[in-house]
Design an enzyme around this catalytic site. Sequence first.
Site, PDB file in Angstrom:
ATOM      1  N   ASP A  13      -5.737  19.776  76.628  1.00 21.09           N
ATOM      2  CA  ASP A  13      -5.222  19.387  77.886  1.00 21.09           C
ATOM      3  C   ASP A  13      -5.308  17.800  78.096  1.00 21.09           C
ATOM      4  O   ASP A  13      -6.566  17.399  77.829  1.00 21.09           O
ATOM      5  CB  ASP A  13      -6.220  19.983  79.099  1.00 21.09           C
ATOM      6  CG  ASP A  13      -5.522  19.868  80.446  1.00 21.09           C
ATOM      7  OD1 ASP A  13      -4.653  18.723  80.700  1.00 21.09           O
ATOM      8  OD2 ASP A  13      -5.833  20.433  81.398  1.00 21.09           O
ATOM      9  N   ASP A  37      -0.376  19.949  73.313  1.00 12.27           N
ATOM     10  CA  ASP A  37       0.163  21.151  74.183  1.00 12.27           C
ATOM     11  C   ASP A  37      -1.008  22.038  74.499  1.00 12.27           C
ATOM     12  O   ASP A  37      -1.844  22.201  73.712  1.00 12.27           O
ATOM     13  CB  ASP A  37       1.502  21.686  73.673  1.00 12.27           C
ATOM     14  CG  ASP A  37       2.114  22.360  74.820  1.00 12.27           C
ATOM     15  OD1 ASP A  37       3.314  21.715  75.117  1.00 12.27           O
ATOM     16  OD2 ASP A  37       1.896  23.342  75.445  1.00 12.27           O
ATOM     17  N   ASP A  97       8.110  15.083  77.927  1.00 15.21           N
ATOM     18  CA  ASP A  97       9.366  15.824  78.438  1.00 15.21           C
ATOM     19  C   ASP A  97       8.670  17.111  79.339  1.00 15.21           C
ATOM     20  O   ASP A  97       9.223  18.093  79.528  1.00 15.21           O
ATOM     21  CB  ASP A  97       9.886  16.224  77.328  1.00 15.21           C
ATOM     22  CG  ASP A  97      11.449  16.827  77.624  1.00 15.21           C
ATOM     23  OD1 ASP A  97      11.965  16.463  78.501  1.00 15.21           O
ATOM     24  OD2 ASP A  97      11.944  17.934  76.907  1.00 15.21           O
ATOM     25  N   LYS A 134       9.904  12.778  81.813  1.00 15.21           N
ATOM     26  CA  LYS A 134      11.069  13.548  82.632  1.00 15.21           C
ATOM     27  C   LYS A 134      10.854  13.499  84.011  1.00 15.21           C
ATOM     28  O   LYS A 134       9.668  13.776  84.618  1.00 15.21           O
ATOM     29  CB  LYS A 134      10.938  14.921  82.208  1.00 15.21           C
ATOM     30  CG  LYS A 134      12.175  15.780  83.036  1.00 15.21           C
ATOM     31  CD  LYS A 134      12.102  17.342  82.612  1.00 15.21           C
ATOM     32  CE  LYS A 134      12.412  17.690  81.207  1.00 15.21           C
ATOM     33  NZ  LYS A 134      12.693  19.166  81.027  1.00 15.21           N
ATOM     34  N   GLY A 183       8.195  21.652  70.079  1.00 19.39           N
ATOM     35  CA  GLY A 183       8.139  20.497  69.072  1.00 19.39           C
ATOM     36  C   GLY A 183       9.248  19.958  68.862  1.00 19.39           C
ATOM     37  O   GLY A 183       9.286  18.961  67.913  1.00 19.39           O
ATOM     38  N   TRP A 218      10.780  17.245  70.277  1.00 19.99           N
ATOM     39  CA  TRP A 218      10.450  15.737  70.334  1.00 19.99           C
ATOM     40  C   TRP A 218       9.844  15.223  69.210  1.00 19.99           C
ATOM     41  O   TRP A 218       9.807  14.057  68.689  1.00 19.99           O
ATOM     42  CB  TRP A 218       9.797  15.312  71.727  1.00 19.99           C
ATOM     43  CG  TRP A 218      11.101  15.159  72.694  1.00 19.99           C
ATOM     44  CD1 TRP A 218      12.377  15.995  72.894  1.00 19.99           C
ATOM     45  CD2 TRP A 218      10.872  14.439  73.813  1.00 19.99           C
ATOM     46  NE1 TRP A 218      12.960  15.733  74.014  1.00 19.99           N
ATOM     47  CE2 TRP A 218      12.155  14.709  74.714  1.00 19.99           C
ATOM     48  CE3 TRP A 218      10.338  13.477  74.685  1.00 19.99           C
ATOM     49  CZ2 TRP A 218      12.688  13.881  75.874  1.00 19.99           C
ATOM     50  CZ3 TRP A 218      10.358  12.598  75.617  1.00 19.99           C
ATOM     51  CH2 TRP A 218      11.564  13.046  76.293  1.00 19.99           C
TER      52      TRP A 218
END
Length: 223
Positions: free
Chosen positions: A114, A98, A138, A178, A78, A80
């Site tokens: 998802d 998540d 990320d 990322k 959590g 971000w």
Amino acid sequence: MTKPPSNTRGLYQHLRTAEGRSNASQRWLTRQLNDPYVRMAREAGWRSRAAFKLIQLDEKFHLLKPGQRIVDLGAAPGGWTQVSVARTGERGKVVGLDLLEMDVIAGATLLQGDFQEEADEKRVLEALAGPADLVLSDMAPNTTGHASTDHLRIIGLAELALDFALRVLTPGGAFVAKLFQGGAQNEMQALMKSRFTKVRYAKPEASRKDSSELYVVATGFKG
């Protein structure tokens, strides 16, 4: 302050006991004990040191603005999401998604699901009450230690996040994901350049020096 203090020399700590720990576990714990960003995150109340990566990306690219609608993919634990809430203010809407259940973050909507599932994408858009201004990812797959394999796996994950972003972003919106340095992202880069006005790459100061991670920042979504 988003950089660690320069006077950290001499603060290195060793584990008191290595009994029952693998060599990899010992190395990870030692690195955590001596990571200034870990200490800074704990002091500032961020859930992870990764919060500083987003803060530094925001300082460079001015991504987070008051009142925005933001989606944080793979949000656990959590960090971000916390930064997004802090920087978008009371008028902002921040949704963290998540596969794992997350502890409540004041000011954010946290969903377990998802992002590849149509039903969960719909839940995200309902929570935002409109299209997103910014999609953050990320996420990274579990690494194998084989650089080429890990690079391909994270590119695949980033491509899925990009597909999601292209469906939910509002014109003018932005996407951050990322990656690992490698070179297999040419197809993804071409797609981003066709759909965004600017595509740039950065490695925040908070990224560990021995890490191959970097972030792609695509801004000015063309719709």
